[in-house]
Design a protein around this motif. Structure first.
Motif, PDB file in Angstrom:
ATOM      1  N   UNK A 277       2.681  14.207  -8.290  1.00  0.00           N
ATOM      2  CA  UNK A 277       4.099  15.694  -9.399  1.00  0.00           C
ATOM      3  C   UNK A 277       4.523  15.603 -10.731  1.00  0.00           C
ATOM      4  N   UNK A 278       4.265  14.511 -10.976  1.00  0.00           N
ATOM      5  CA  UNK A 278       4.345  15.104 -12.318  1.00  0.00           C
ATOM      6  C   UNK A 278       3.431  16.283 -13.392  1.00  0.00           C
ATOM      7  N   UNK A 279       2.641  15.253 -12.487  1.00  0.00           N
ATOM      8  CA  UNK A 279       1.434  16.296 -13.038  1.00  0.00           C
ATOM      9  C   UNK A 279       1.169  18.344 -12.694  1.00  0.00           C
ATOM     10  N   UNK A 280       2.366  18.632 -11.169  1.00  0.00           N
ATOM     11  CA  UNK A 280       2.634  19.589 -10.718  1.00  0.00           C
ATOM     12  C   UNK A 280       0.820  19.926  -9.810  1.00  0.00           C
ATOM     13  N   UNK A 281       0.609  18.822  -9.112  1.00  0.00           N
ATOM     14  CA  UNK A 281      -0.337  18.679  -8.353  1.00  0.00           C
ATOM     15  C   UNK A 281      -0.965  17.675  -6.863  1.00  0.00           C
ATOM     16  N   UNK A 282      -1.670  17.755  -6.868  1.00  0.00           N
ATOM     17  CA  UNK A 282      -2.070  17.006  -5.499  1.00  0.00           C
ATOM     18  C   UNK A 282      -3.199  16.113  -5.663  1.00  0.00           C
TER      19      UNK A 282
ATOM     20  N   UNK B  26       0.705  -1.143  -0.032  1.00  0.00           N
ATOM     21  CA  UNK B  26       0.166  -0.195   0.027  1.00  0.00           C
ATOM     22  C   UNK B  26       0.707   1.347  -0.274  1.00  0.00           C
ATOM     23  N   UNK B  27       2.147   1.275   0.562  1.00  0.00           N
ATOM     24  CA  UNK B  27       3.029   2.607   1.154  1.00  0.00           C
ATOM     25  C   UNK B  27       3.348   2.632  -0.118  1.00  0.00           C
ATOM     26  N   UNK B  28       4.280   1.675  -1.133  1.00  0.00           N
ATOM     27  CA  UNK B  28       4.176   1.568  -2.375  1.00  0.00           C
ATOM     28  C   UNK B  28       3.786   1.867  -3.853  1.00  0.00           C
ATOM     29  N   UNK B  29       1.626   2.300  -3.570  1.00  0.00           N
ATOM     30  CA  UNK B  29       1.464   1.906  -4.090  1.00  0.00           C
ATOM     31  C   UNK B  29       1.321   3.794  -3.755  1.00  0.00           C
ATOM     32  N   UNK B  30       0.925   4.195  -2.748  1.00  0.00           N
ATOM     33  CA  UNK B  30       0.946   6.269  -2.883  1.00  0.00           C
ATOM     34  C   UNK B  30       1.897   6.325  -3.266  1.00  0.00           C
ATOM     35  N   UNK B  31       3.106   5.752  -2.934  1.00  0.00           N
ATOM     36  CA  UNK B  31       5.185   6.521  -3.589  1.00  0.00           C
ATOM     37  C   UNK B  31       4.057   6.892  -4.797  1.00  0.00           C
ATOM     38  N   UNK B  32       3.684   5.365  -5.885  1.00  0.00           N
ATOM     39  CA  UNK B  32       3.763   5.801  -6.879  1.00  0.00           C
ATOM     40  C   UNK B  32       2.227   6.944  -7.660  1.00  0.00           C
ATOM     41  N   UNK B  33       1.393   7.238  -6.931  1.00  0.00           N
ATOM     42  CA  UNK B  33       0.965   7.980  -6.625  1.00  0.00           C
ATOM     43  C   UNK B  33       0.943   9.396  -6.891  1.00  0.00           C
ATOM     44  N   UNK B  34       1.877   9.429  -5.679  1.00  0.00           N
ATOM     45  CA  UNK B  34       2.027  11.068  -5.073  1.00  0.00           C
ATOM     46  C   UNK B  34       3.043  11.131  -6.147  1.00  0.00           C
TER      47      UNK B  34
ATOM     48  N   UNK C 168      -5.616  15.457  -3.518  1.00  0.00           N
ATOM     49  CA  UNK C 168      -6.846  16.519  -3.237  1.00  0.00           C
ATOM     50  C   UNK C 168      -7.798  16.727  -4.794  1.00  0.00           C
ATOM     51  N   UNK C 169      -6.704  18.022  -5.600  1.00  0.00           N
ATOM     52  CA  UNK C 169      -7.307  19.038  -5.881  1.00  0.00           C
ATOM     53  C   UNK C 169      -7.000  18.166  -8.016  1.00  0.00           C
ATOM     54  N   UNK C 170      -6.462  17.223  -7.204  1.00  0.00           N
ATOM     55  CA  UNK C 170      -6.583  16.372  -8.719  1.00  0.00           C
ATOM     56  C   UNK C 170      -7.670  15.165  -8.676  1.00  0.00           C
ATOM     57  N   UNK C 171      -8.385  14.646  -7.884  1.00  0.00           N
ATOM     58  CA  UNK C 171      -9.503  14.685  -7.347  1.00  0.00           C
ATOM     59  C   UNK C 171     -10.404  15.307  -8.310  1.00  0.00           C
ATOM     60  N   UNK C 172     -10.188  16.250  -7.343  1.00  0.00           N
ATOM     61  CA  UNK C 172     -12.015  17.182  -7.434  1.00  0.00           C
ATOM     62  C   UNK C 172     -11.840  18.221  -8.418  1.00  0.00           C
ATOM     63  N   UNK C 173     -10.947  17.945  -9.265  1.00  0.00           N
ATOM     64  CA  UNK C 173     -10.883  18.489 -10.414  1.00  0.00           C
ATOM     65  C   UNK C 173     -10.845  17.160 -11.837  1.00  0.00           C
ATOM     66  N   UNK C 174     -10.809  16.704 -11.395  1.00  0.00           N
ATOM     67  CA  UNK C 174     -11.584  15.158 -12.659  1.00  0.00           C
ATOM     68  C   UNK C 174     -12.761  15.531 -13.802  1.00  0.00           C
TER      69      UNK C 174
END
Ligand SMILES: Cc1cc2nc3c(=O)[nH]c(=O)nc-3n(C[C@H](O)[C@H](O)[C@H](O)COP(=O)(O)O)c2cc1C
Length: 172
Positions: A159-164, A147-155, A166-172
């Motif tokens: 970062x590559x999309x210059x976002x985080x 799970x932590x490795x998966x969260x690191x990938x998500x983060x 919560x804002x990422x999810x809320x703007x989909x």
């Protein structure tokens, strides 16, 4: 309770006005489900109440998403996320969930609640490849670090999309 349902490739789509609501105790055991949540789940209210919320878990969901959900709730924040759930007969339905902690008047944790709506059109183009990548990372790690490795990938993807997240999810 172990989930012994076999997933089948059949989708149930929520209506625009569907609201699926559930509440749990602090340990994640169901204490309340609204009529629409019960109806779509295929279980009876009696079968749901008292069970762990993973009774509706779909195996396609990355564990990292739930780790993030619990981390976010434990820090006293709301969690937003796209979740694929499984019905009693193995069908799936996607929701956009808002999960919140609730407190007693003394400030102690009373439990959690989730309100689920139909996801926005087109969400799957963003979410499905991301979840597939998270699942792949989880398969390549031992159960304890997955799970932590998966969260690191998500983060990293955020970062590559210059976002985080919560804002990422809320703007989909
Ligand atoms: C209020 C609340 C709502 C939840 N809703 C869901 C849900 O709809 N689907 C789901 O799979 N897990 C949901 N969870 C997370 C589950 O408790 C659990 O962490 C997840 O299903 C992963 O289970 P597992 O660790 O046994 O695989 C919810 C948790 C809370 C506190």
């Amino acid at each position: 309770m172990k989930n012994r349902v076999t997933p089948i490739n059949a989708e149930i789509r929520l209506r625009d006005d569907h609201l699926l609501i559930s509440k749990t105790d602090p340990k994640g055991r169901l204490t309340y489900c609204n009529r629409e949540f019960i109806h779509i789940s295929g279980y009876s209210e009696m079968e749901l109440l008292g069970q762990q919320h993973n009774i509706v878990r779909h195996p396609d969901m990355p564990r990292g998403v739930f780790r993030l959900l619990w981390n976010t709730l434990s820090s006293g924040n709301e969690f937003f996320g796209y979740i694929k759930n499984m019905t009693k007969d193995g069908r799936f339905y996607w929701v956009m969930a808002t999960v919140t902690p609730s407190y007693t008047s003394l400030g102690q944790l009373a439990g959690y609640a989730s309100v689920r709506r139909k996801p926005r059109d087109g969400f799957a183009q963003t979410i499905e490849p991301l979840y597939a990548e998270m699942l792949e990372v989880e398969r390549n790690h031992g159960a304890a670090d997955a799970p932590d490795a998966s969260i690191r990938l998500l983060e990293q993807r955020m970062a590559e999309m210059n976002t985080e997240y919560e804002p990422f999810i809320l703007t989909i």
